[in-house]
Every structure is written in C-alpha cells, then in structure tokens.
Motif scaffolding. Structure first.
Motif, PDB file in Angstrom:
ATOM      1  N   LEU A   1     -12.245  53.819 -28.200  1.00 19.90           N
ATOM      2  CA  LEU A   1     -13.670  54.015 -28.470  1.00 19.90           C
ATOM      3  C   LEU A   1     -14.073  55.481 -28.294  1.00 19.90           C
ATOM      4  O   LEU A   1     -13.710  56.135 -27.322  1.00 19.90           O
ATOM      5  N   SER A   2     -14.817  55.979 -29.264  1.00 20.16           N
ATOM      6  CA  SER A   2     -15.332  57.350 -29.218  1.00 20.16           C
ATOM      7  C   SER A   2     -16.794  57.313 -29.643  1.00 20.16           C
ATOM      8  O   SER A   2     -17.276  56.297 -30.177  1.00 20.16           O
ATOM      9  N   PRO A   3     -17.542  58.409 -29.442  1.00 18.78           N
ATOM     10  CA  PRO A   3     -18.971  58.406 -29.816  1.00 18.78           C
ATOM     11  C   PRO A   3     -19.221  57.995 -31.260  1.00 18.78           C
ATOM     12  O   PRO A   3     -20.226  57.337 -31.559  1.00 18.78           O
ATOM     13  N   ARG A   4     -18.300  58.331 -32.158  1.00 17.38           N
ATOM     14  CA  ARG A   4     -18.542  57.992 -33.563  1.00 17.38           C
ATOM     15  C   ARG A   4     -18.431  56.492 -33.832  1.00 17.38           C
ATOM     16  O   ARG A   4     -18.877  56.013 -34.868  1.00 17.38           O
ATOM     17  N   HIS A   5     -17.831  55.755 -32.888  1.00 15.21           N
ATOM     18  CA  HIS A   5     -17.727  54.306 -33.051  1.00 15.21           C
ATOM     19  C   HIS A   5     -18.896  53.550 -32.429  1.00 15.21           C
ATOM     20  O   HIS A   5     -19.030  52.343 -32.638  1.00 15.21           O
ATOM     21  N   LEU A   6     -19.747  54.227 -31.660  1.00 20.05           N
ATOM     22  CA  LEU A   6     -20.819  53.541 -30.939  1.00 20.05           C
ATOM     23  C   LEU A   6     -21.806  52.817 -31.853  1.00 20.05           C
ATOM     24  O   LEU A   6     -22.238  51.701 -31.523  1.00 20.05           O
ATOM     25  N   PRO A   7     -22.198  53.398 -33.010  1.00 22.05           N
ATOM     26  CA  PRO A   7     -23.082  52.626 -33.893  1.00 22.05           C
ATOM     27  C   PRO A   7     -22.467  51.298 -34.329  1.00 22.05           C
ATOM     28  O   PRO A   7     -23.187  50.328 -34.576  1.00 22.05           O
ATOM     29  N   GLY A   8     -21.132  51.270 -34.409  1.00 26.87           N
ATOM     30  CA  GLY A   8     -20.464  50.032 -34.784  1.00 26.87           C
ATOM     31  C   GLY A   8     -20.667  48.937 -33.753  1.00 26.87           C
ATOM     32  O   GLY A   8     -20.735  47.751 -34.107  1.00 26.87           O
TER      33      GLY A   8
ATOM     34  N   THR B   1     -14.366  32.069 -37.507  1.00 24.48           N
ATOM     35  CA  THR B   1     -14.797  33.270 -38.221  1.00 24.48           C
ATOM     36  C   THR B   1     -14.470  34.473 -37.351  1.00 24.48           C
ATOM     37  O   THR B   1     -14.715  34.454 -36.140  1.00 24.48           O
ATOM     38  N   TRP B   2     -13.928  35.507 -37.968  1.00 24.89           N
ATOM     39  CA  TRP B   2     -13.466  36.692 -37.223  1.00 24.89           C
ATOM     40  C   TRP B   2     -14.468  37.837 -37.377  1.00 24.89           C
ATOM     41  O   TRP B   2     -14.803  38.238 -38.489  1.00 24.89           O
ATOM     42  N   LEU B   3     -14.916  38.356 -36.246  1.00 19.28           N
ATOM     43  CA  LEU B   3     -15.777  39.533 -36.200  1.00 19.28           C
ATOM     44  C   LEU B   3     -15.046  40.634 -35.439  1.00 19.28           C
ATOM     45  O   LEU B   3     -14.840  40.519 -34.228  1.00 19.28           O
ATOM     46  N   GLU B   4     -14.620  41.677 -36.144  1.00 26.96           N
ATOM     47  CA  GLU B   4     -13.929  42.783 -35.473  1.00 26.96           C
ATOM     48  C   GLU B   4     -14.887  43.498 -34.538  1.00 26.96           C
ATOM     49  O   GLU B   4     -16.052  43.709 -34.863  1.00 26.96           O
ATOM     50  N   SER B   5     -14.353  43.900 -33.379  1.00 30.23           N
ATOM     51  CA  SER B   5     -15.191  44.627 -32.413  1.00 30.23           C
ATOM     52  C   SER B   5     -15.187  46.132 -32.666  1.00 30.23           C
ATOM     53  O   SER B   5     -16.149  46.828 -32.336  1.00 30.23           O
ATOM     54  N   GLY B   6     -14.062  46.646 -33.230  1.00 32.77           N
ATOM     55  CA  GLY B   6     -13.963  48.084 -33.494  1.00 32.77           C
ATOM     56  C   GLY B   6     -13.951  48.930 -32.239  1.00 32.77           C
ATOM     57  O   GLY B   6     -14.380  50.088 -32.259  1.00 32.77           O
TER      58      GLY B   6
ATOM     59  N   GLY C   1     -13.048  40.587 -31.696  1.00 32.72           N
ATOM     60  CA  GLY C   1     -12.024  41.486 -31.178  1.00 32.72           C
ATOM     61  C   GLY C   1     -11.229  42.137 -32.291  1.00 32.72           C
ATOM     62  O   GLY C   1     -11.275  41.718 -33.445  1.00 32.72           O
ATOM     63  N   GLY C   2     -10.487  43.174 -31.942  1.00 32.61           N
ATOM     64  CA  GLY C   2      -9.659  43.865 -32.919  1.00 32.61           C
ATOM     65  C   GLY C   2     -10.394  45.001 -33.603  1.00 32.61           C
ATOM     66  O   GLY C   2     -11.623  45.044 -33.628  1.00 32.61           O
ATOM     67  N   SER C   3      -9.615  45.926 -34.145  1.00 30.46           N
ATOM     68  CA  SER C   3     -10.178  47.133 -34.755  1.00 30.46           C
ATOM     69  C   SER C   3      -9.410  47.482 -36.016  1.00 30.46           C
ATOM     70  O   SER C   3      -8.207  47.770 -35.953  1.00 30.46           O
ATOM     71  N   ALA C   4     -10.111  47.491 -37.142  1.00 26.88           N
ATOM     72  CA  ALA C   4      -9.458  47.822 -38.408  1.00 26.88           C
ATOM     73  C   ALA C   4      -8.946  49.247 -38.426  1.00 26.88           C
ATOM     74  O   ALA C   4      -7.951  49.549 -39.094  1.00 26.88           O
ATOM     75  N   HIS C   5      -9.599  50.142 -37.663  1.00 25.77           N
ATOM     76  CA  HIS C   5      -9.177  51.546 -37.675  1.00 25.77           C
ATOM     77  C   HIS C   5      -7.936  51.793 -36.813  1.00 25.77           C
ATOM     78  O   HIS C   5      -7.375  52.883 -36.842  1.00 25.77           O
ATOM     79  N   HIS C   6      -7.498  50.766 -36.064  1.00 22.87           N
ATOM     80  CA  HIS C   6      -6.286  50.911 -35.247  1.00 22.87           C
ATOM     81  C   HIS C   6      -5.548  49.573 -35.214  1.00 22.87           C
ATOM     82  O   HIS C   6      -5.494  48.901 -34.185  1.00 22.87           O
TER      83      HIS C   6
END
Length: 359
Positions: A55-62, A46-51, A16-21
């Motif tokens: 959410l926008s199309p440019r984040h989908l590959p993430g 261990t922390w895995l950001e969801s990003g 969870g969480g997003s470095a871009h916000h």
C-alpha cells in the motif's frame, strides 16, 4: 403436496487480493471463484479486490472505493464477508465489514515470518482484529498455533484450492528412469532453500546415488550468478538443470515428471508448491515448518528439523529404493487429491458460511 421452494444461495462477498501485484493470494481467490461456481450449492461468491498489497499513498483512493462497494453489496443483500487477510489493511476491512452489518469470516494468509507476527504492535493489532471476526477460517489445522489467532476466536479449517490440473492426477509414466528425479522450484534465495538443494545433490552424488535434478525459478542477477557458480563449483552441471520460472501449466508438468520435491525452505508458512507436488505423486522433503510439517504429518513424506544436516538426509533418501519411493508418492498423491478435491473444499466453506450466516 406443494413442492418445496428452492432456497436462495447465501451471497458471500470475498474481499482481498491486488490486481497490481498478482501472486498466491490472487490465485487462491480466482480458484475459489471457479470452484464455487462449479460445485457450490448453498452459496454464491463475488470477489472484490482490496488493492492493498504494498500500500502506498496512490492506492488510498482505492480503499475508499472498496468500502463504498462493500456498502453497496450490503444494501444488495450480501450477508457474509469472507476476507482474505494478508496485511493489516485487509484485516481492517474485516472490521469495516462488521460495522456495515456483515457476518465476517477471515482467512489469514500470513505466517510466522510476516511483519504482522514479528512486529509487536502489528501483532497486537492483528490479534485484536482476528478476535472480532465471527469465524477465522484457517488454511491448515495448525495455523492457529503459528500466528496470532486468539484462543477466544472461533476457528475452523477451510483449506486451500489447488490448481485443477494438479487434482487430475499424473499421467502414467510407462518407462520411468532407474534414477531418482529431483525438483526444486521457487524464488532463488538462501531462505527458500535453493542452495540447500545444491548441497543435497552434492551429498547424493558423494553417496553414489544416481539422480537428475532441476531447479526452476528466478532471482536477482547476483543470486542467479551465485547459484550457477555453486553448481559449477560442486561439478554438478551435468546433473542439475537450472530453468526459468514457468506458468501454472508448465510447473504442474514439471511436478508430474519429478519423483522428489526438495523444499528445504525456512520462510514459507504454507508452501503451496509442496501440496501441489504431493497431488502430482511427487514425494516431498521439507523442513518442519508449520504448514509443510502439517502436510507431511497428514499425508506422508520426509519432514526434517530446521537444523538438520544435509548428508544424513541424503543417506535416508538414498536408502529408499526408487520403486518404493514412487509407490509411497502415489499413496500420498491419492490422499491429497481426495482431501483437496474442489467439491470437498467448497463443501467445507459452505458449512462455515451457513453456520456463520445463521447467527
């Protein structure tokens, strides 16, 4: 007699969480990592950001990369996924985790004002996904009554991780002023209660209650200009200071210097600022929203109906001698610091993880 072999900690993947916000959710995750590293005994986190924020199309590959990382961690022996869900995509990742073979814990980071509650279809989807989790780990006891946690879902309270500085307790104020020191902190808006703070100060002055006040935050240009105009119109410029938002250390310092936090917000499900204030021996005045009402019911303070008039509230506060108010706040602070001490919260998390992982 042979010595017992130490048990390997259960490896937990926090998602969870997003470095871009960055915001409150990201702070929660960062503190959880530090708290578990410091006092955890049976789990490794261990922390895995969801990003997935905004959410926008440019984040989908993430998202694809997150799922690939989840798959790798599962192969590496991670048994439990602890999903911090602030949106439907994060709830969907909980479903993905379950399909990958994780035992899944979900902590909802949303309240009644979220689109996952106000939009009928989103609410139905969220409820279905929460029902499939092995455990719903709530931020506070009455959260299940506010949001779409199905009655069939197993849930427990995990709580939150307060800033370490707030848990240290306030410094001794050897010469506190005779007047009451008020504080309001947050984004400037009607919903957050910024303008109710101004009205509250006006009502206190009309009753002859000596006080000083600080409003800490920021807002768009129009709202900020309107706030300054409201203070000027009420002729409160000499007693209300409007200050820019502060970092965590600066905000904790401001909370320690205040006697009363005025948080008359109608938006916040679980306003962390209220709990932080209480931990700093600051007396809270809140509306009876689910989270804030839960805090006051548990530890003390003043909780009001959302339609409460400002003048009677000012009368109630003004009737409490300043020394008594500060003594009550110290009792509240001691209770919050004991309940939210990091080892206490980590211990509760460990019990949830052990219970879920043993299935």
């Amino acid at each position: 007699m042979s010595e017992a072999v130490p048990r390997e900690p259960t490896r937990v993947l926090m998602i969870g969480g997003s470095a871009h916000h960055p915001g409150g959710l990201e702070s929660y995750c960062a503190r959880a990592m530090e708290a578990v590293a410091r006092s955890g005994r049976t789990i490794a986190l261990t922390w895995l950001e969801s990003g997935t924020a905004y959410l926008s199309p440019r984040h989908l590959p993430g998202i694809a990369r997150v799922i690939a990382a989840m798959r790798r961690k599962r192969r590496d022996g991670f048994a439990v996924a602890w999903v911090q869900a602030s949106n439907l995509t994060e709830l969907a990742l909980a479903e993905v985790a379950q399909r990958l073979g994780y035992q899944v814990i979900v902590t909802p980071h949303f309240g009644a004002a979220s689109r996952m509650e106000t939009h009928g279809l989103a609410r139905a989807v969220a409820a279905r996904l929460l029902a499939r989790a092995d455990r719903v780990a709530l931020l506070f006891a009455s959260q299940a009554e506010e949001i779409c946690v199905p009655r069939t879902a197993e849930h427990a309270v995990v709580g939150t991780f307060l800033p370490d500085a707030s848990l240290a307790g306030p410094p001794i104020d050897r010469a506190p002023p005779d007047h009451v020191r008020l504080l309001h902190a947050g984004r400037f808006s009607e919903g957050k209660g910024t303008f109710r703070m101004v009205a509250f100060c006006a009502a206190l002055r009309a009753r002859g209650v000596p006080f000083s006040a600080r409003i800490i935050g920021r807002g768009d240009a129009a709202t900020s200009a309107r706030l300054h105009a409201a203070v000027a119109a009420a002729d409160l410029g000499a007693v209300i200071a409007i200050e820019d938002w502060r970092d965590e250390a600066g905000l904790i310092a401001a909370l320690r210097e205040a006697d009363v936090l005025v948080h008359l917000s109608t938006l916040d499900s679980f306003p962390l600022i209220v709990l932080e204030a209480m931990a700093c021996d600051t007396y809270p005045i809140v509306f009876d929203m689910a989270g804030a009402g839960d805090m006051v019911a548990r530890f003390g303070g003043l909780s009001l109906p959302r339609d409460a008039e400002i003048e009677p509230v000012a009368a109630r506060l003004g009737a409490i001698p300043t020394a008594v108010l500060r003594a009550r706040a110290r009792v509240i602070g001691a209770g919050v610091r004991a309940a939210y001490d990091w080892p206490v919260i980590v211990g509760g998390l460990e019990r949830i993880v052990v219970d879920v992982a043993s299935r």
